[in-house]
Design a protein around this motif. Structure first.
Motif, PDB file in Angstrom:
ATOM      1  N   GLU A   1       0.880  -1.151  -0.251  1.00 22.46           N
ATOM      2  CA  GLU A   1      -0.020  -0.035  -0.036  1.00 22.46           C
ATOM      3  C   GLU A   1       0.902   1.155  -0.040  1.00 22.46           C
ATOM      4  OE1 GLU A   1      -3.507   2.355   2.753  1.00 22.46           O
ATOM      5  OE2 GLU A   1      -2.612   0.638   3.460  1.00 22.46           O
ATOM      6  N   TYR A   2       1.795   1.134   1.008  1.00 23.93           N
ATOM      7  CA  TYR A   2       2.734   2.456   1.165  1.00 23.93           C
ATOM      8  C   TYR A   2       3.687   2.621  -0.286  1.00 23.93           C
ATOM      9  CZ  TYR A   2       5.847   6.023   3.176  1.00 23.93           C
ATOM     10  OH  TYR A   2       6.669   7.103   3.410  1.00 23.93           O
ATOM     11  N   ALA A   3       3.984   1.369  -0.777  1.00 21.94           N
ATOM     12  CA  ALA A   3       4.951   1.400  -1.849  1.00 21.94           C
ATOM     13  C   ALA A   3       4.244   2.111  -3.008  1.00 21.94           C
ATOM     14  CB  ALA A   3       5.592   0.034  -2.253  1.00 21.94           C
TER      15      ALA A   3
ATOM     16  N   PRO B   1       3.163   6.482  11.573  1.00 18.78           N
ATOM     17  CA  PRO B   1       4.301   6.897  11.441  1.00 18.78           C
ATOM     18  C   PRO B   1       5.587   5.976  11.679  1.00 18.78           C
ATOM     19  CG  PRO B   1       3.081   7.518  13.613  1.00 18.78           C
ATOM     20  CD  PRO B   1       2.376   7.025  12.479  1.00 18.78           C
ATOM     21  N   ASP B   2       5.314   5.104  12.480  1.00 17.89           N
ATOM     22  CA  ASP B   2       6.295   3.947  12.665  1.00 17.89           C
ATOM     23  C   ASP B   2       6.582   2.865  11.326  1.00 17.89           C
ATOM     24  OD1 ASP B   2       6.756   4.896  15.326  1.00 17.89           O
ATOM     25  OD2 ASP B   2       5.155   3.455  15.953  1.00 17.89           O
ATOM     26  N   GLU B   3       5.387   2.618  10.687  1.00 20.14           N
ATOM     27  CA  GLU B   3       5.594   1.642   9.631  1.00 20.14           C
ATOM     28  C   GLU B   3       5.977   2.766   8.389  1.00 20.14           C
ATOM     29  OE1 GLU B   3       4.908  -1.460   7.075  1.00 20.14           O
ATOM     30  OE2 GLU B   3       5.199  -1.321   9.234  1.00 20.14           O
ATOM     31  N   ALA B   4       5.742   3.874   8.348  1.00 19.49           N
ATOM     32  CA  ALA B   4       6.235   4.779   7.236  1.00 19.49           C
ATOM     33  C   ALA B   4       7.639   4.940   7.491  1.00 19.49           C
ATOM     34  CB  ALA B   4       5.725   6.266   7.291  1.00 19.49           C
ATOM     35  N   ARG B   5       8.206   5.237   8.715  1.00 19.94           N
ATOM     36  CA  ARG B   5       9.770   5.319   9.094  1.00 19.94           C
ATOM     37  C   ARG B   5      10.516   3.709   8.797  1.00 19.94           C
ATOM     38  NH1 ARG B   5       8.482   8.201  13.128  1.00 19.94           N
ATOM     39  NH2 ARG B   5       7.955   6.646  14.495  1.00 19.94           N
TER      40      ARG B   5
END
Length: 98
Positions: free
Chosen positions: A15-17, A80-84
């Protein structure tokens, strides 16, 4: 993927990628529009929509890029933690300093 291999950035969080890659693609299209590269490409290759309606304005490309960035930022704010973690993985894959 090998048994002990670390998952890729995309495998780690599709998802983030996808949000990141979409923003990168939108940025490339904006740059192509602003530099005139898009016009040259459309004239050379030919595109029925381009010939009929003309090229979308630079504002359309800017809007697309800003919307893509906004989706990335919203995800980063909510996770935020997952993004980091993903940024660190992405940086290591791309050989970037984080």
């Amino acid at each position: 993927m090998a048994q002990n291999a670390q998952p890729s950035f995309y495998e780690s969080n599709p998802e983030y990628a996808t949000l990141i890659f979409t923003a990168q693609d939108a940025r490339k299209e904006l740059i192509r529009a602003l530099t005139g590269e898009l016009d040259k490409s459309l004239e050379r290759v030919g595109d029925p929509d381009y010939e009929r309606y003309g090229r979308p304005s630079d504002e359309v490309y800017l809007s697309g890029y800003l919307c893509a960035l906004q989706r990335v930022w919203a995800y980063e704010e909510e996770h935020p933690d997952e993004a980091r973690r993903c940024k660190a993985l992405f940086s290591s894959e791309m050989g970037l300093e984080g």
